[in-house]
Design a protein around this motif. Structure first.
Motif, short mmCIF file in Angstrom:
data_model
loop_
_atom_site.label_atom_id
_atom_site.label_comp_id
_atom_site.label_asym_id
_atom_site.label_seq_id
_atom_site.Cartn_x
_atom_site.Cartn_y
_atom_site.Cartn_z
N HIS A 102 9.50 -4.70 -11.50
CA HIS A 102 8.87 -3.40 -11.71
C HIS A 102 8.10 -2.96 -10.46
O HIS A 102 8.10 -1.79 -10.10
CB HIS A 102 7.93 -3.46 -12.91
CG HIS A 102 7.21 -2.17 -13.16
ND1 HIS A 102 7.82 -1.08 -13.73
CD2 HIS A 102 5.94 -1.79 -12.89
CE1 HIS A 102 6.96 -0.09 -13.81
NE2 HIS A 102 5.80 -0.50 -13.30
N LEU A 103 7.45 -3.92 -9.79
CA LEU A 103 6.70 -3.62 -8.57
C LEU A 103 7.62 -3.48 -7.35
O LEU A 103 7.18 -3.02 -6.31
CB LEU A 103 5.67 -4.72 -8.30
CG LEU A 103 4.51 -4.82 -9.28
CD1 LEU A 103 3.72 -6.09 -9.02
CD2 LEU A 103 3.62 -3.59 -9.18
N LEU A 130 1.27 -8.69 -2.46
CA LEU A 130 0.78 -7.73 -3.44
C LEU A 130 -0.62 -7.32 -3.04
O LEU A 130 -1.46 -8.17 -2.72
CB LEU A 130 0.76 -8.34 -4.84
CG LEU A 130 2.10 -8.67 -5.46
CD1 LEU A 130 1.90 -9.22 -6.87
CD2 LEU A 130 3.01 -7.47 -5.50
N GLU A 131 -0.85 -6.03 -3.03
CA GLU A 131 -2.18 -5.50 -2.75
C GLU A 131 -2.81 -5.20 -4.11
O GLU A 131 -2.22 -4.50 -4.93
CB GLU A 131 -2.03 -4.22 -1.93
CG GLU A 131 -3.31 -3.67 -1.40
CD GLU A 131 -3.03 -2.50 -0.48
OE1 GLU A 131 -2.82 -1.38 -0.99
OE2 GLU A 131 -3.01 -2.70 0.74
N GLU A 160 -5.18 -2.91 -10.26
CA GLU A 160 -3.96 -2.18 -9.95
C GLU A 160 -3.27 -2.96 -8.84
O GLU A 160 -3.90 -3.31 -7.83
CB GLU A 160 -4.29 -0.77 -9.46
CG GLU A 160 -3.07 0.07 -9.14
CD GLU A 160 -3.45 1.47 -8.73
OE1 GLU A 160 -3.28 1.79 -7.54
OE2 GLU A 160 -3.92 2.23 -9.59
N ARG A 219 0.14 -3.29 -6.23
CA ARG A 219 1.30 -2.63 -5.62
C ARG A 219 1.84 -3.52 -4.51
O ARG A 219 1.11 -4.32 -3.94
CB ARG A 219 0.94 -1.23 -5.13
CG ARG A 219 -0.13 -1.15 -4.11
CD ARG A 219 -0.58 0.32 -3.91
NE ARG A 219 -1.92 0.38 -3.41
CZ ARG A 219 -3.01 0.39 -4.16
NH1 ARG A 219 -2.92 0.39 -5.46
NH2 ARG A 219 -4.20 0.41 -3.62
N THR A 220 3.10 -3.37 -4.25
CA THR A 220 3.77 -4.18 -3.24
C THR A 220 3.39 -3.69 -1.86
O THR A 220 3.41 -2.49 -1.58
CB THR A 220 5.29 -4.11 -3.42
OG1 THR A 220 5.61 -4.53 -4.74
CG2 THR A 220 6.01 -5.02 -2.45
N LYS A 221 3.05 -4.63 -1.00
CA LYS A 221 2.79 -4.33 0.40
C LYS A 221 3.88 -5.05 1.18
O LYS A 221 3.81 -6.26 1.37
CB LYS A 221 1.41 -4.81 0.80
CG LYS A 221 1.02 -4.40 2.19
CD LYS A 221 -0.44 -4.69 2.46
CE LYS A 221 -0.77 -4.18 3.84
NZ LYS A 221 -2.20 -4.17 4.08
#
Length: 83
Positions: free
Chosen positions: A22-23, A31-32, A42, A44-46
């Motif tokens: 999903h990310l 992951l940030e 929260e 999100r992919t970095k």
């Protein structure tokens, strides 16, 4: 559809495959995580930058790119004390 993960004794969690998909996270990505009010986070992919992202980073505006031969000649001249 909530997904439950377990916290280990070391304070670590393993995210399930569907969460990572999903990310859009791939092996090697980071992951940030941002802390939100009410104990929420929260994530999100970095993505890592590809090695090719460094190409041209030292080029100065208005200056032509050097060939590998020109770079080799300049390095040899420098090591020989000619520059």
């Amino acid at each position: 559809m909530p997904i439950t993960v377990t916290v280990t004794a070391k304070g670590q969690v393993t995210l399930r495959k569907e969460v990572l998909e999903h990310l859009g996270a791939k092996p090697g990505d980071r992951l940030e995580v941002e802390f939100l009010p009410s104990g929420r986070i929260e994530a999100r992919t970095k993505r890592r930058q590809p090695a090719s992202s460094v190409f041209g980073m030292l080029k100065r505006p208005g200056e032509k790119a050097r060939t590998i031969e020109e770079i080799t000649d300049a390095a040899e001249a420098g090591w020989a004390g000619e520059r």
